[in-house]
Design a protein around this motif. Structure first.
Motif, mmCIF file in Angstrom:
data_model
loop_
_atom_site.group_PDB
_atom_site.id
_atom_site.type_symbol
_atom_site.label_atom_id
_atom_site.label_comp_id
_atom_site.label_asym_id
_atom_site.label_seq_id
_atom_site.Cartn_x
_atom_site.Cartn_y
_atom_site.Cartn_z
ATOM 1 N N GLU A 1 27.986 58.440 58.358
ATOM 2 C CA GLU A 1 27.119 59.377 59.265
ATOM 3 C C GLU A 1 25.568 58.543 59.348
ATOM 4 O O GLU A 1 25.231 57.936 58.420
ATOM 5 N N LYS B 1 28.282 48.675 73.201
ATOM 6 C CA LYS B 1 27.029 49.121 73.508
ATOM 7 C C LYS B 1 26.367 48.561 74.782
ATOM 8 O O LYS B 1 26.469 47.069 74.940
ATOM 9 N N GLY C 1 22.277 57.598 74.694
ATOM 10 C CA GLY C 1 20.638 57.720 74.178
ATOM 11 C C GLY C 1 19.647 57.457 75.326
ATOM 12 O O GLY C 1 19.941 57.385 76.496
ATOM 13 N N SER D 1 17.996 58.570 62.695
ATOM 14 C CA SER D 1 19.102 58.251 63.806
ATOM 15 C C SER D 1 19.459 56.984 63.737
ATOM 16 O O SER D 1 20.490 56.506 64.290
ATOM 17 N N LYS E 1 33.587 57.558 75.852
ATOM 18 C CA LYS E 1 32.048 57.537 75.678
ATOM 19 C C LYS E 1 31.645 58.050 74.472
ATOM 20 O O LYS E 1 32.153 59.491 74.469
ATOM 21 N N ILE E 2 30.906 57.825 73.462
ATOM 22 C CA ILE E 2 30.695 58.606 72.532
ATOM 23 C C ILE E 2 29.365 58.820 72.337
ATOM 24 O O ILE E 2 28.890 59.925 71.350
ATOM 25 N N HIS E 3 28.359 58.158 72.747
ATOM 26 C CA HIS E 3 26.899 58.566 72.590
ATOM 27 C C HIS E 3 26.082 58.293 73.962
ATOM 28 O O HIS E 3 26.527 57.061 74.412
#
Length: 468
Positions: free
Chosen positions: A98, A44, A24, A141, A20-22
């Protein structure tokens, strides 16, 4: 609390979930791998946790519809898409780069760097708009820069494809976007103008150049509306070293009237790349906001604006048919009768586009429970049932959309949906007669009485009880 569960190490349609990286507000992002795909994969899933997640469900549905249709270096490549009937997800390319968010933490940055970033994003917008998509959530973002230098848009949950049904416009009556970046058109609920993205990019450039937000951080709809008439502090008032040509570009992007902005992202990209070609006006030398007289005039003009007209989903003249599907237990015979009539209409009306709609009735007294006794989200379950009802029609995705609404007044909700969808015809079932229904009135009779278009009421005899 509940959500679409994904476990580390689980294999879903060949994708192994690794990390799991993010997390939101509307989705959870995992890193995954697949034996047939070289390199890392982004996996996602929607984040569904409570009764207010209708926007999450619909937004993720929009992203699953739009993203696979896009191509090019400025969007992630899509490998696979799930479905709410089994498991909603989007498996896509891992972008080696990024987001712009860290750069905003360092703002203000030099004007030349502002222009270089702006040119990359504007160039990506050119490609997106050529594919008939408006992003509607341009912010730091949601923009990544590849190692090779190109800007990439991510998160299409609020986007609009001009040749597909707009589920968000059809189902919700609130401005959709991120408050500091949202355009005046979005505030007025007009989601059909690509120049909205140019406004948002102008806000982004202003912040990079000055370190401040041109319209602050509004917390209410009334505060959002001030951008319809109130101009921001000129960038050169905050940072005198900003060149006139950059202020000209930024202030032109954030004009309240879209007709005064750059009309295309291509022209904006060109000016950012060629400052000498920028035609300077009074904007370039402006050092203060409009005086009180001009503010009052702009405010009165904004107040006089008529409500935004709902935007057709396509430039074509294909007839739009709203099919009101009753999925209540005990009324399966009506759903079958409606399906038969829908088949007949689809066969007789060339190029018809169907909008299948179901309304979940809310109580004015009791709090709405988002989950059933088995922990399943009721909105998602109803969406799955609606899709299953329509599946045998065999229509292409571009000719079929699904909408689960939540409302206390079912008839009002159906009528509002039909109006904003520019419906040419409504198909609706009528339940059996009863003294109570004669006294209170029925949904179908109210729709017939008030609809702006043709209404076909489908009736079917109630099945007779059989004894063994």
């Amino acid at each position: 609390m509940s959500q679409i569960n994904v476990r580390i190490g689980e294999v879903i349609d060949g994708f192994t979930i690794e990390e799991k990286i993010h997390v939101g507000g509307m989705a959870i992002i995992y890193r995954a791998s697949h034996p047939d795909i070289e390199g890392r994969v982004i996996f996602k899933v929607p984040k569904i946790v409570d009764a207010d997640d209708a926007t999450v469900i619909v937004g993720f549905e929009m992203e699953m519809m739009i993203l696979p249709r896009l191509s090019g270096i400025h969007v992630p490549k899509v490998y696979a898409v799930g479905d709410y009937a089994r498991r909603p997800y989007i498996a896509m390319e891992y972008i080696d780069g990024e987001t712009l968010y860290p750069l905003f933490e360092k703002s203000p940055i030099p004007p030349e760097q502002v222009a270089a970033i702006g040119e990359k994003v504007a160039t990506a917008l050119v490609d997106l708009h050529r594919q008939k998509v408006i992003h509607h959530d341009i912010k730091p973002s949601n923009i990544m820069i590849r190692k090779t230098g190109e800007a990439v848009f991510i998160d299409f949950g609020l986007s609009r494809h001009l040749e597909m049904p707009d589920l968000l416009e059809a189902e919700f009556r609130l401005p959709m976007g991120t408050a500091p970046y949202i355009s005046p058109e979005q505030v007025r609920q007009n989601r059909g103008d690509p120049r909205s993205d140019i406004f948002s990019l102008g806000v982004l450039l202003y912040h990079l150049a000055t370190g401040e937000r041109p319209f602050g951080l509004p917390q209410s709809r009334q505060a959002l509306r001030t951008r319809l008439w109130r101009d921001p502090v000129p960038p050169r008032k905050i940072r005198p070293d900003i060149p006139p040509w950059l202020q000209e570009i930024i202030l032109r992007c954030v004009e309240p009237n879209p007709a005064k902005r750059y009309q295309t992202a291509a022209r904006l990209a060109f000016n950012l790349q060629h400052p000498d070609a920028v035609k300077l006006t009074e904007r370039a030398e402006r050092l203060k906001r409009s005086n009180l007289f001009l503010q009052l005039r702009a405010w009165l003009k904004a107040r006089a604006l008529p409500p935004a007209e709902p935007q057709p989903y396509s430039a074509t003249s294909d007839p739009i048919i709203v099919v009101c599907v009753d999925l209540s237990e005990g009324f399966e015979y009506l759903a079958e009768a409606l399906f038969t009539e829908t088949q007949r209409v689809v066969g007789s009306v060339a190029d018809a586009r169907l909008a299948c709609i179901n309304v979940m009735k809310l109580s004015a007294v009791f709090m709405h429970e988002a989950f059933d006794s088995e922990g399943r989200n009721k909105h998602v379950q109803r969406l799955v049932e609606l899709k299953e009802w329509a599946r045998p029609l065999g229509l292409d995705q571009g000719k079929l959309s699904f909408h689960v609404l939540e409302a206390m007044d079912i008839a009002e909700s159906l009528l509002d949906f039909a109006r904003t969808s520019h419906a040419d015809q409504i198909l609706i079932c009528a339940r059996g007669r009863s003294n109570l229904r004669r006294y209170l009135g029925s949904v179908s009779s109210e729709v017939v009485a008030r609809a702006h278009c043709t209404v076909t009421v489908v009736r079917a005899p109630e099945p007779t009880a059989t004894s063994s």
